[in-house]
Design an enzyme around this catalytic site. Structure first.
Site, mmCIF file in Angstrom:
data_model
loop_
_atom_site.group_PDB
_atom_site.id
_atom_site.type_symbol
_atom_site.label_atom_id
_atom_site.label_comp_id
_atom_site.label_asym_id
_atom_site.label_seq_id
_atom_site.Cartn_x
_atom_site.Cartn_y
_atom_site.Cartn_z
ATOM 1 N N GLY A 1 0.786 -1.224 0.000
ATOM 2 C CA GLY A 1 0.000 0.000 0.000
ATOM 3 C C GLY A 1 0.818 1.275 0.000
ATOM 4 O O GLY A 1 0.321 2.342 0.340
ATOM 5 N N ILE B 1 11.996 2.832 -11.899
ATOM 6 C CA ILE B 1 11.730 2.899 -13.349
ATOM 7 C C ILE B 1 10.715 4.008 -13.579
ATOM 8 O O ILE B 1 9.548 3.887 -13.205
ATOM 9 C CB ILE B 1 11.214 1.552 -13.875
ATOM 10 C CG1 ILE B 1 12.289 0.465 -13.644
ATOM 11 C CG2 ILE B 1 10.865 1.645 -15.352
ATOM 12 C CD1 ILE B 1 11.865 -0.922 -14.066
ATOM 13 N N ARG C 1 -4.826 -12.065 -1.460
ATOM 14 C CA ARG C 1 -6.158 -11.741 -0.926
ATOM 15 C C ARG C 1 -7.006 -11.207 -2.064
ATOM 16 O O ARG C 1 -6.516 -11.024 -3.177
ATOM 17 C CB ARG C 1 -6.048 -10.667 0.155
ATOM 18 C CG ARG C 1 -5.278 -9.431 -0.315
ATOM 19 C CD ARG C 1 -5.340 -8.293 0.660
ATOM 20 N NE ARG C 1 -4.365 -7.265 0.387
ATOM 21 C CZ ARG C 1 -4.439 -6.338 -0.544
ATOM 22 N NH1 ARG C 1 -5.489 -6.338 -1.370
ATOM 23 N NH2 ARG C 1 -3.512 -5.431 -0.703
#
Length: 466
Positions: free
Chosen positions: A179, A218, A307
């Protein structure tokens, strides 16, 4: 590993066992979404709630509720013993953890197994394998999947030597992260040591694990992921999603399939994701995330989320598959109910995450009481929400209010449908990000498709909010 062994690890029988009652150990829109599928399948849904959520919309949708504890998540939704005790107390045969909170927590998976309760998710061993980002990188390399250069654990004392080998700019990433927490970009070598120390501190606070590693940054990358479904023996992919519209590594808009992507590259990513899942003998829903280098037309493995994802509705929209229902079927011990050939995506879907935030003030969370809520409806429109007039938006949790999902035969038609649906969203009492989404979907670059992860920062700066 065999499917029987995987089922044994999670506390299920080696043969299929129908679930009659499931504890939903989450809150908000994902709790409501899981409850609705359970009820459609004839499964009783008991919702585990904190004191704040005892009278929420998901609580009223559930067949029953059971108290976890006081509002702070550490004393309720993140308390492993409280969740297992709640499942035992209500006679639940399984625990569905949703996303976030304990959804990828191997301690909860093991505790459920010890209590004879099914954990609706991956096995403890699989959660450990992908929860540690360095271990996950190792599995990717063993499966022949390219990884971003770097990937060595570091502390501030030895970061400079490692960074010199990798090259700047680079990212400092939490080993146990996700996250965007514990993730920092470094362009100036003079800032490396302090940035590593800050990332380590954040990682310890967020995940209880201070370890970080360095990875090359990147600049022109796109965030593309592949949805997997496995039963412990067989793995299929359900196509790609593009999650490149991000702010500080937090996803804002997702779509399926990933637009403006070379079809050969897309197929290579499908195969790579399936190889990764097969290496783990993966069981349940999982998402393999890649960074696509648009200049070199190549991709690199980032991580796997073991999940259901926030953005799963766009995959459901284009495949017609209820992913929660498939999770529950696997948890019951059934083999996969579909083959790869039966996965046939149709059209295009886009999802906006609508949050209670003041996006004009650095996205400051805006808790309070929703005095009015009006959501769009109609062909190709879906709203996953737990919010209605009178709903409380507490300060203790994520500020997500709703997910607006549109589906249409083409991406251009989906963008038009999304624009119209956003204009019909009405939420009063708290500030929301709806206006920001309206501006995004009207932008020429977004409409064209294929923006990279740096695009939203440029877009926001152009609006004077960078």
């Amino acid at each position: 590993m065999t499917a029987a062994r995987h089922r044994t690890e999670t506390g299920t029988a080696a043969t299929a066992r129908p679930l009659r009652r499931v504890l939903v150990a989450n809150r908000g829109e994902i709790a409501a979404r899981i409850i609705r599928t359970c009820r459609r399948l004839g499964i009783e849904a008991v919702l585990a709630v904190s004191d704040t959520d005892a009278d929420s919309l998901p609580a009223r949708l559930a067949d029953a509720t059971v108290r976890l504890g006081p509002p702070p998540s550490s004393a309720s939704y993140l308390d492993v013993s409280a969740v297992v005790s709640a499942a035992v107390a209500c006679g639940a045969q399984a625990v569905h953890p949703g996303y976030g909170f304990l959804s990828e927590n191997q301690r909860l998976a093991r505790a459920c197994g010890d209590a004879g309760i099914v954990f609706v998710g991956a096995t403890p061993a699989q959660l450990a394998a992908v929860g540690d980002k360095l271990r996950a990188r190792g599995h990717a390399e063993a499966a022949g999947i390219p990884v971003v250069p770097g990937g060595e654990s570091t502390e501030s004392a030895d970061a400079a030597e490692l960074a010199e080998r990798i090259g700047f700019p680079l990212l400092v990433k939490a080993v146990g992260g996700g996250g965007g927490r514990g993730m920092k970009r470094v362009t100036d070598p003079a800032e490396l040591r302090s940035t590593v120390e800050l990332a380590m501190s954040e990682a310890q606070a967020a995940f209880g694990d201070p370890r970080v590693y360095l990875e090359r940054f990147i600049a022109s990358g796109r965030h593309v992921e592949v949805q997997l479904l496995g039963d412990g023996e067989r793995v299929v992919h359900l196509g790609t999603r593009d999650c490149s519209v991000q702010r500080r590594y937090q996803k804002l808009i997702e779509e399926a399939p990933a637009p403006m992507l070379d079809e050969q590259l897309r197929e290579e990513m499908h195969r790579a994701a399936v190889r990764f899942g097969q290496r783990l003998g993966y069981r349940g829903l999982g998402t393999v995330e890649f960074l696509v280098d648009t200049r070199r037309r190549s991709f690199h493995f980032l991580e796997m989320n073991a999940r259901i994802q926030v953005e799963h509705p766009v995959t459901e929209a284009v495949t017609g598959i209820d992913l929660v229902a498939e999770q529950l079927a696997v948890a019951e011990g059934h083999p996969l109910r579909l083959t790869q050939a039966e996965v046939a995506p149709r059209g295009h879907a886009i999802e906006c995450r609508i949050n209670a935030e003041d996006w004009t003030n650095d996205f400051l969370p805006h808790p309070g009481t929703v005095s009015h809520a009006e959501w769009p409806a109609g062909e190709g429109i879906r709203v996953d929400t737990h919010v209605q007039a009178g709903s409380q938006v507490p300060p203790f949790y994520d500020s997500l209010l709703a997910k607006l999902i549109v589906h249409a035969p083409t991406r251009a038609a989906a963008v038009r449908r999304l624009r119209d649906a956003l204009a019909r969203c009405r939420v009063e009492g708290v500030r929301t990000t709806t206006g920001l989404h309206e501006a995004v979907v009207a932008d020429r670059a977004f409409v064209a498709g294929g923006v990279d992860t740096a695009w939203f920062g440029r877009f926001l700066a152009g609006m004077g909010h960078g």
